[in-house]
Write an enzyme that holds these catalytic residues in place. Structure first.
Site, PDB file in Angstrom:
ATOM      1  CB  CYS A  10      -0.934   0.153   1.126  1.00 11.90           C
ATOM      2  SG  CYS A  10      -2.509  -0.906   0.983  1.00 11.90           S
ATOM      3  CB  THR A  98       7.333 -12.814   2.300  1.00 13.99           C
ATOM      4  OG1 THR A  98       7.340 -12.311   1.103  1.00 13.99           O
ATOM      5  CG2 THR A  98       7.878 -14.014   2.460  1.00 13.99           C
ATOM      6  CG  HIS A 103       2.749  -9.826  -4.502  1.00  9.89           C
ATOM      7  ND1 HIS A 103       2.232  -9.995  -3.267  1.00  9.89           N
ATOM      8  CD2 HIS A 103       3.654 -10.672  -4.781  1.00  9.89           C
ATOM      9  CE1 HIS A 103       3.013 -10.812  -2.543  1.00  9.89           C
ATOM     10  NE2 HIS A 103       3.747 -11.192  -3.430  1.00  9.89           N
TER      11      HIS A 103
HETATM   12  P1  AMP Z   1       5.945 -13.318  -1.906  1.00 10.74           P
HETATM   13  O1  AMP Z   1       6.820 -13.909  -1.521  1.00 10.74           O
HETATM   14  O2  AMP Z   1       5.123 -13.757  -3.285  1.00 10.74           O
HETATM   15  O3  AMP Z   1       4.955 -12.482  -1.070  1.00 10.74           O
HETATM   16  O4  AMP Z   1       6.641 -12.109  -2.771  1.00 10.74           O
HETATM   17  C1  AMP Z   1       6.938 -10.887  -2.061  1.00 10.74           C
HETATM   18  C2  AMP Z   1       7.992 -10.298  -2.976  1.00 10.74           C
HETATM   19  O5  AMP Z   1       8.306  -8.884  -2.554  1.00 10.74           O
HETATM   20  C3  AMP Z   1       9.308 -11.043  -2.825  1.00 10.74           C
HETATM   21  O6  AMP Z   1       9.746 -11.313  -4.280  1.00 10.74           O
HETATM   22  C4  AMP Z   1      10.309  -9.653  -2.449  1.00 10.74           C
HETATM   23  O7  AMP Z   1      11.644  -9.847  -3.049  1.00 10.74           O
HETATM   24  C5  AMP Z   1       9.639  -8.637  -3.020  1.00 10.74           C
HETATM   25  N1  AMP Z   1       9.790  -7.246  -2.253  1.00 10.74           N
HETATM   26  C6  AMP Z   1       9.663  -7.219  -0.660  1.00 10.74           C
HETATM   27  N2  AMP Z   1      10.082  -5.972  -0.371  1.00 10.74           N
HETATM   28  C7  AMP Z   1       9.976  -5.127  -1.563  1.00 10.74           C
HETATM   29  C8  AMP Z   1      10.195  -3.800  -1.993  1.00 10.74           C
HETATM   30  N3  AMP Z   1      10.396  -2.843  -0.942  1.00 10.74           N
HETATM   31  N4  AMP Z   1      10.329  -3.338  -3.137  1.00 10.74           N
HETATM   32  C9  AMP Z   1      10.351  -4.295  -4.250  1.00 10.74           C
HETATM   33  N5  AMP Z   1       9.763  -5.730  -3.976  1.00 10.74           N
HETATM   34  C10 AMP Z   1       9.988  -6.208  -2.719  1.00 10.74           C
HETATM   35 ZN    ZN Z   2      -1.744  -3.428   1.243  1.00  9.76          ZN
END
Ligand code: AMP
Ligand code: ZN
Length: 117
Positions: A10, A98, A103
């Protein structure tokens, strides 16, 4: 989500936390993943907060179509549409989610193995 809860995506969507934004419409924003697993690895998110696939319903599921429309446009823009790419959405712990804001990962630019681990 209550007003006191913080959501990283967000904050990226409302631009209080910076990200490398590559696509934006009224409902959707996409940015490069901070820890890329492929030459092109971006995340496509609805601006609306939805924690997981489990929270999708008849009122909010229209955003999923926009996520896929964004994927097609980004794949075209980065010239990976013909060679191919993968879109994946993880849900909850067994899938390794995570960040609890819906997304779609878009991965491209290398041969991707199947099935994923
Ligand atoms: P998921 O494990 O499917 O929840 O993917 C979360 C993704 O968010 C991971 O691939 C992380 O590398 C990515 N991520 C976490 N923090 C950031 C951020 N600040 N900017 C861009 N990507 C991020
Ligand atoms: Zn959100």
């Amino acid at each position: 989500m209550s007003a006191v809860d913080k959501c990283l995506f967000c904050d990226i969507a409302n631009k209080t936390i910076p990200a490398e934004i590559i696509y934006e419409t009224k409902n959707v924003i996409a940015f490069h993943d901070i820890n890329p697993e492929a030459p092109l690895h971006c995340l496509i998110i609805p601006k609306m907060h939805i924690a997981t696939i489990n929270e999708l319903d008849a009122k909010n599921s229209f955003v999923v179509a926009y996520l896929y429309e964004a994927a097609a446009e980004i794949a075209d823009k980065y010239n990976v549409a013909k060679e191919g790419y993968r879109v994946v959405m993880n849900c909850n712990k067994d899938a390794g989610q995570t960040v609890f804001h819906l997304h779609l990962h878009l991965l491209a630019g290398r041969k991707l193995s199947w099935p994923p681990g």
